[in-house]
Design a protein around this motif. Structure first.
Motif, PDB file in Angstrom:
ATOM      1  N   CYS A  74     -39.232 -26.127 -26.971  1.00  0.00           N
ATOM      2  CA  CYS A  74     -39.098 -26.715 -24.963  1.00  0.00           C
ATOM      3  C   CYS A  74     -38.546 -26.599 -24.162  1.00  0.00           C
ATOM      4  O   CYS A  74     -38.119 -26.189 -23.353  1.00  0.00           O
ATOM      5  CB  CYS A  74     -39.676 -24.540 -24.439  1.00  0.00           C
ATOM      6  SG  CYS A  74     -39.713 -23.774 -26.088  1.00  0.00           S
ATOM      7  N   SER A  75     -39.818 -28.159 -24.288  1.00  0.00           N
ATOM      8  CA  SER A  75     -39.334 -28.702 -23.050  1.00  0.00           C
ATOM      9  C   SER A  75     -38.305 -29.854 -22.706  1.00  0.00           C
ATOM     10  O   SER A  75     -37.742 -29.821 -21.898  1.00  0.00           O
ATOM     11  CB  SER A  75     -40.734 -30.155 -23.269  1.00  0.00           C
ATOM     12  OG  SER A  75     -40.237 -30.752 -22.489  1.00  0.00           O
ATOM     13  N   PHE A  76     -37.561 -30.174 -24.270  1.00  0.00           N
ATOM     14  CA  PHE A  76     -36.615 -29.864 -24.096  1.00  0.00           C
ATOM     15  C   PHE A  76     -35.472 -29.610 -23.867  1.00  0.00           C
ATOM     16  O   PHE A  76     -34.282 -30.113 -23.038  1.00  0.00           O
ATOM     17  CB  PHE A  76     -36.062 -31.005 -25.982  1.00  0.00           C
ATOM     18  CG  PHE A  76     -34.752 -31.130 -25.881  1.00  0.00           C
ATOM     19  CD1 PHE A  76     -34.343 -33.454 -25.765  1.00  0.00           C
ATOM     20  CD2 PHE A  76     -33.983 -30.910 -26.284  1.00  0.00           C
ATOM     21  CE1 PHE A  76     -33.238 -32.791 -25.575  1.00  0.00           C
ATOM     22  CE2 PHE A  76     -32.711 -31.122 -26.476  1.00  0.00           C
ATOM     23  CZ  PHE A  76     -32.243 -32.586 -26.144  1.00  0.00           C
ATOM     24  N   MET A  77     -35.335 -27.933 -23.872  1.00  0.00           N
ATOM     25  CA  MET A  77     -33.919 -27.089 -23.406  1.00  0.00           C
ATOM     26  C   MET A  77     -34.420 -26.954 -21.964  1.00  0.00           C
ATOM     27  O   MET A  77     -33.011 -26.753 -21.664  1.00  0.00           O
ATOM     28  CB  MET A  77     -34.169 -26.423 -24.785  1.00  0.00           C
ATOM     29  CG  MET A  77     -34.267 -25.949 -26.443  1.00  0.00           C
ATOM     30  SD  MET A  77     -32.653 -26.196 -26.743  1.00  0.00           S
ATOM     31  CE  MET A  77     -31.610 -25.312 -26.216  1.00  0.00           C
ATOM     32  N   GLU A  78     -35.530 -27.089 -21.425  1.00  0.00           N
ATOM     33  CA  GLU A  78     -35.176 -27.180 -20.482  1.00  0.00           C
ATOM     34  C   GLU A  78     -35.261 -27.960 -19.870  1.00  0.00           C
ATOM     35  O   GLU A  78     -34.072 -28.169 -18.258  1.00  0.00           O
ATOM     36  CB  GLU A  78     -36.984 -26.744 -19.717  1.00  0.00           C
ATOM     37  CG  GLU A  78     -37.430 -26.675 -18.812  1.00  0.00           C
ATOM     38  CD  GLU A  78     -38.680 -26.260 -18.212  1.00  0.00           C
ATOM     39  OE1 GLU A  78     -38.841 -26.133 -16.669  1.00  0.00           O
ATOM     40  OE2 GLU A  78     -39.689 -26.460 -19.148  1.00  0.00           O
ATOM     41  N   GLU A  79     -35.295 -29.641 -20.197  1.00  0.00           N
ATOM     42  CA  GLU A  79     -34.793 -30.760 -19.801  1.00  0.00           C
ATOM     43  C   GLU A  79     -33.164 -31.021 -19.017  1.00  0.00           C
ATOM     44  O   GLU A  79     -32.417 -30.852 -19.028  1.00  0.00           O
ATOM     45  CB  GLU A  79     -35.630 -31.641 -20.233  1.00  0.00           C
ATOM     46  CG  GLU A  79     -36.833 -32.150 -19.681  1.00  0.00           C
ATOM     47  CD  GLU A  79     -37.295 -33.237 -20.261  1.00  0.00           C
ATOM     48  OE1 GLU A  79     -36.616 -33.853 -21.574  1.00  0.00           O
ATOM     49  OE2 GLU A  79     -38.696 -33.872 -20.262  1.00  0.00           O
ATOM     50  N   LEU A  80     -32.478 -30.158 -20.876  1.00  0.00           N
ATOM     51  CA  LEU A  80     -31.433 -30.045 -21.011  1.00  0.00           C
ATOM     52  C   LEU A  80     -30.647 -28.893 -20.481  1.00  0.00           C
ATOM     53  O   LEU A  80     -29.680 -29.129 -20.081  1.00  0.00           O
ATOM     54  CB  LEU A  80     -30.999 -30.086 -22.439  1.00  0.00           C
ATOM     55  CG  LEU A  80     -30.038 -29.427 -23.589  1.00  0.00           C
ATOM     56  CD1 LEU A  80     -29.257 -31.274 -22.937  1.00  0.00           C
ATOM     57  CD2 LEU A  80     -29.357 -29.234 -24.019  1.00  0.00           C
ATOM     58  N   SER A  81     -31.532 -28.393 -19.755  1.00  0.00           N
ATOM     59  CA  SER A  81     -31.003 -26.791 -18.573  1.00  0.00           C
ATOM     60  C   SER A  81     -30.445 -27.431 -17.628  1.00  0.00           C
ATOM     61  O   SER A  81     -29.936 -27.204 -16.733  1.00  0.00           O
ATOM     62  CB  SER A  81     -31.957 -25.460 -19.376  1.00  0.00           C
ATOM     63  OG  SER A  81     -31.306 -25.211 -18.148  1.00  0.00           O
ATOM     64  N   GLN A  82     -31.904 -28.149 -17.158  1.00  0.00           N
ATOM     65  CA  GLN A  82     -31.478 -28.742 -15.689  1.00  0.00           C
ATOM     66  C   GLN A  82     -30.730 -29.904 -15.736  1.00  0.00           C
ATOM     67  O   GLN A  82     -29.783 -30.229 -14.696  1.00  0.00           O
ATOM     68  CB  GLN A  82     -33.359 -29.067 -15.921  1.00  0.00           C
ATOM     69  CG  GLN A  82     -34.319 -28.073 -15.217  1.00  0.00           C
ATOM     70  CD  GLN A  82     -35.544 -28.996 -15.095  1.00  0.00           C
ATOM     71  OE1 GLN A  82     -35.270 -30.028 -14.920  1.00  0.00           O
ATOM     72  NE2 GLN A  82     -36.112 -28.047 -14.952  1.00  0.00           N
ATOM     73  N   GLU A  83     -30.493 -30.623 -16.754  1.00  0.00           N
ATOM     74  CA  GLU A  83     -29.153 -31.562 -16.823  1.00  0.00           C
ATOM     75  C   GLU A  83     -27.922 -30.883 -16.614  1.00  0.00           C
ATOM     76  O   GLU A  83     -27.282 -31.235 -16.020  1.00  0.00           O
ATOM     77  CB  GLU A  83     -30.197 -32.844 -17.590  1.00  0.00           C
ATOM     78  CG  GLU A  83     -28.639 -33.639 -17.856  1.00  0.00           C
ATOM     79  CD  GLU A  83     -28.934 -34.823 -17.178  1.00  0.00           C
ATOM     80  OE1 GLU A  83     -27.557 -35.727 -16.328  1.00  0.00           O
ATOM     81  OE2 GLU A  83     -29.993 -34.751 -16.000  1.00  0.00           O
ATOM     82  N   LEU A  84     -27.377 -29.759 -18.053  1.00  0.00           N
ATOM     83  CA  LEU A  84     -26.788 -29.587 -17.890  1.00  0.00           C
ATOM     84  C   LEU A  84     -26.163 -28.496 -16.202  1.00  0.00           C
ATOM     85  O   LEU A  84     -24.946 -28.725 -15.626  1.00  0.00           O
ATOM     86  CB  LEU A  84     -26.663 -28.616 -18.966  1.00  0.00           C
ATOM     87  CG  LEU A  84     -26.229 -29.343 -20.131  1.00  0.00           C
ATOM     88  CD1 LEU A  84     -26.624 -27.771 -21.623  1.00  0.00           C
ATOM     89  CD2 LEU A  84     -24.996 -29.960 -20.323  1.00  0.00           C
TER      90      LEU A  84
END
Length: 220
Positions: A74-84
């Motif tokens: 979930c943390s990785f997906m959140e970071e990925l979403s922010q990066e995207l």
């Protein structure tokens, strides 16, 4: 007769006692059997409880591990979403910048073409469009009654000193160089070499001396 009756009564008592003893022994055997069975069942139950506890501990450990993995995901997906999202915003900015750059390039190119056309009309200067924007190459025709004078030139767009020298040379022939200066400015902006650190010296300016052409003589 009395003795016989007493013996018979005694035997009955003995038989009753013996029967009771047998029943007690059978009952005791059943109790022992039940106790043994209970103990066996108790041991099996304890072993089953131990196994169940181990399975529960293992299951809890798996749950904890998967929960930690899920939190990481979930943390990785959140970071990925922010990066995207950040990349998307950067792409939008770059897209707008590219659009503005293309628009400015088109405007500069239109101004450059307009300046070249005006230069041809006002000064009789013909520019080689294929040489732009890296070089300013062409020829200026000076009209005269007896003959036309051609002044060819071939300079780098970044050669500000050389272009200025050419303008002075043309101005010596009473040519209005205002359009020339505009062309030089536009070509310098458009040139990819406009930031070159070294500027050729004035002596290296490449434009040929006046070439006289007698328009009254037949052409070969």
């Amino acid at each position: 007769m009395a003795i016989t009756m007493n013996e018979s009564s005694y035997e009955k008592r003995l038989k009753v006692i013996f029967d009771k003893q047998i029943r007690l022994e059978v009952r005791e055997a059943n109790v022992i059997k039940n106790i043994s069975k209970f103990k066996s069942n108790l041991v099996d139950t304890k072993q089953a409880v131990v196994r169940h506890r181990r399975e529960v501990e293992k299951f809890q450990k798996d749950i904890l591990q998967r929960s930690e993995e899920m939190e990481k995901r979930c943390s990785f997906m959140e970071e990925l979403s922010q990066e995207l999202e950040a990349t998307k915003q950067r792409n939008l900015v770059m897209k707008e910048q590219l659009k503005e750059h293309k628009m400015l390039a088109t405007q500069r190119n239109n101004k450059l073409m307009e300046s070249i056309h005006t230069l041809k009309q006002t000064t009789g200067t013909y520019i080689n469009n294929d040489a732009l924007p890296a070089r300013v190459k062409g020829v200026t025709a000076l009209r005269a009654a007896s003959a036309d004078h051609l002044i060819p030139f071939d300079l780098e767009a970044a050669d500000v000193e050389g272009l200025s020298s050419l303008c002075q040379h043309l101005q010596s022939f009473n040519i209005d160089v205002s359009q020339w200066r505009q062309l030089v400015s536009l070509a310098t902006e458009k040139s990819t070499d406009s930031r070159a650190p070294n500027t050729p010296p004035k002596e290296a300016t490449k434009f040929n001396p006046i070439i006289e052409i007698d328009l009254t003589s037949p052409t070969s």
